[in-house]
Write a protein that holds these residues in place. Structure first.
Motif: not given
Lengths: 137, 317
Positions: B177-186, B226-230, B236-239
């Motif tokens: 499903l190509h689930i991955y990503g990149i984000y800028y963490d403040e 919690p499902v996305f994260n744990l 956490l931010r993406v979740s």
């Protein structure tokens, strides 16, 4: 340019459509509500009359007063209560607009999996919006 | 510092009074002996707006979704039938998610592919939940709502999020499903790349979450995050951001069932949406000025009290 590193074009298209459609939705629900409660247009059922029955179950309230539900208001667009209700219908349709917009974008990227997934998602939402899962009106 | 203590003290006093009020019998508010209308309708409209405004403030400070607080508390204090409160609760959660969604997607915090993969099945179960919820007798709704809210309080109290979970190997389905990503963490001041695992387990859990959200008109951030994260291992931010996005799809599906069943009254939904949205914005400004941990614990107590009250109402007490 930097933005595209973190979010691809499809996601950015979704975000742009979401911003405009949801902003419009918020303006619309407030304008619709004020039209209704300030009685700027005539309504079939006044707010005071609705308040007399809002303690009843939804099905019972609809037997007593003719407040709009589902799509049964479409022929009565000049009414204040209908305009307020229509604004909520619009807000509940925003996600469908946004998803519909990204289907061609996924097709353009030749992303077969997400084209199908998004098409199925829009179909489910269209069915429920049409009242297919709830008897409709 | 003194101001911070005063503000926190103010929040605590407000929440304590609120909690105590919740534990009073429903008859004290005239809720179970409803109309004929003794109070003018517009008084209830203003009260609902003000109430939702304060709920929006404390929800943000406590890091709790406004939707989950709305249904149990409004159904306790106001004379509206719980059908309409659930319809309004869904729209409160939906409008909050729609207005927060765009910037989160642009920054790459919310991930479209992660959300779409979970939302399809979850939205179908959300529709089923809404249909079941509107067909159930009122006391059963109150009982199961009470039990669910008490369960949510326990989850909130016990769950420990992980800011940056470590994933050794993504699972096969997430690769397909190509689930991955990149984000800028403040906070870290750098780009963070992420991937997920246990995707099939996540999908199964989203079926349950969708059903409950539709059934009770609750926003489902308390369970999505919690499902996305744990479980899936997303940061956490993406979740949090993707949870908001999934919520916008699931609540749309459930909201349409409520619309067709006539369980949405603009007179109840609009003041709630407007009050909660303004309150949320003010709450976000106060976020750095109060002790959020203390307020969060008190809000969880308030939530538990609301759950207990719904449970008692279900038993006819």
């Amino acid at each position: 340019m930097k933005q595209e590193l973190h979010a691809n074009r499809v996601q950015l298209s979704y975000a742009t459509v979401l911003f405009w459609t949801s902003t419009l939705g918020i303006i619309f629900i407030i304008a619709g509500y004020l039209t209704y409660v300030l009685q700027l247009l005539p309504s079939a059922v006044s707010p005071a009359e609705v308040a007399l029955h809002w303690h009843l179950r939804a099905a019972e309230l609809h037997k007593v007063v003719a407040v709009p539900s589902g799509w049964d208001w479409l022929t009565q667009l000049g009414r204040g209560d209908v305009i307020s209700y229509a604004s909520i219908v619009y807000l509940s349709s925003v996600t469908m607009f946004c998803l519909a917009v990204i289907i061609p974008a996924f097709v353009k990227e030749k992303d077969f999996i997400y084209t199908v997934l998004t098409l199925l998602q829009v179909t489910v939402l269209l069915f429920v919006a049409a009242g297919a899962f709830s008897g409709g009106h | 510092m003194d101001h911070r203590i005063y503000r926190t003290f103010g929040s605590i006093s407000f929440l304590t009074v609120f909690t105590l009020l919740l534990l009073l019998p429903a008859a004290a508010f005239g809720v179970q002996t409803p109309p004929p209308v003794q109070t003018e309708w517009w008084v209830w409209e203003i009260a609902l707006f003000v109430f939702s405004f304060f709920l929006g403030i404390i929800a943000v400070i406590a890091g709790v979704g406004g939707g989950v607080l709305f249904v149990p508390i409004v159904s306790s204090f106001f004379p509206f039938h719980i059908d309409f409160v659930r319809g309004a609760g869904l729209l409160v959660a939906l409008s909050g998610a729609l207005s927060a969604g765009s910037p989160l997607l642009k920054k790459g915090l919310a991930n479209l592919k992660l959300a779409l993969s979970m939302a399809l099945i979850a939205s179908i179960s959300s529709i089923a939940g809404a249909m079941v919820g509107l067909a159930m007798p009122e006391n059963v709704v109150q009982l199961s709502l009470g039990a669910t809210i008490l369960g949510i309080s326990v989850i909130m109290l016990l769950s420990k999020n992980s800011a940056y979970p470590e994933i050794s190997e993504p699972d096969t389905l997430s690769k397909i499903l190509h689930i991955y990503g990149i984000y800028y963490d403040e906070q870290l001041k750098k780009d963070v790349s992420w991937q997920i695992h246990r995707t099939p387990v996540g999908i199964l859990l989203f079926i349950v979450i969708g059903f409950m959200a539709g059934m009770f008109g609750l926003g489902a951030g308390w369970a999505n995050v919690p499902v996305f994260n744990l479980v899936l291992g997303a940061p956490l931010r993406v979740s949090v951001a993707t949870s908001i996005f999934v919520l916008s799809i699931n609540d749309t599906a459930a909201a349409w069932v409520y619309l067709h069943k006539g369980a949405v009254l603009p007179l109840i939904a609009v003041p709630s949406i407007a009050g909660m949205m303004i309150g949320t914005k003010i709450g976000a400004r106060l976020l750095t000025k109060v002790h959020t941990r203390v307020v969060r614990k008190l809000v969880i107590t308030l939530l538990a009290a609301a759950g207990l009250r719904a449970l008692l109402k279900g038993f006819g007490i």
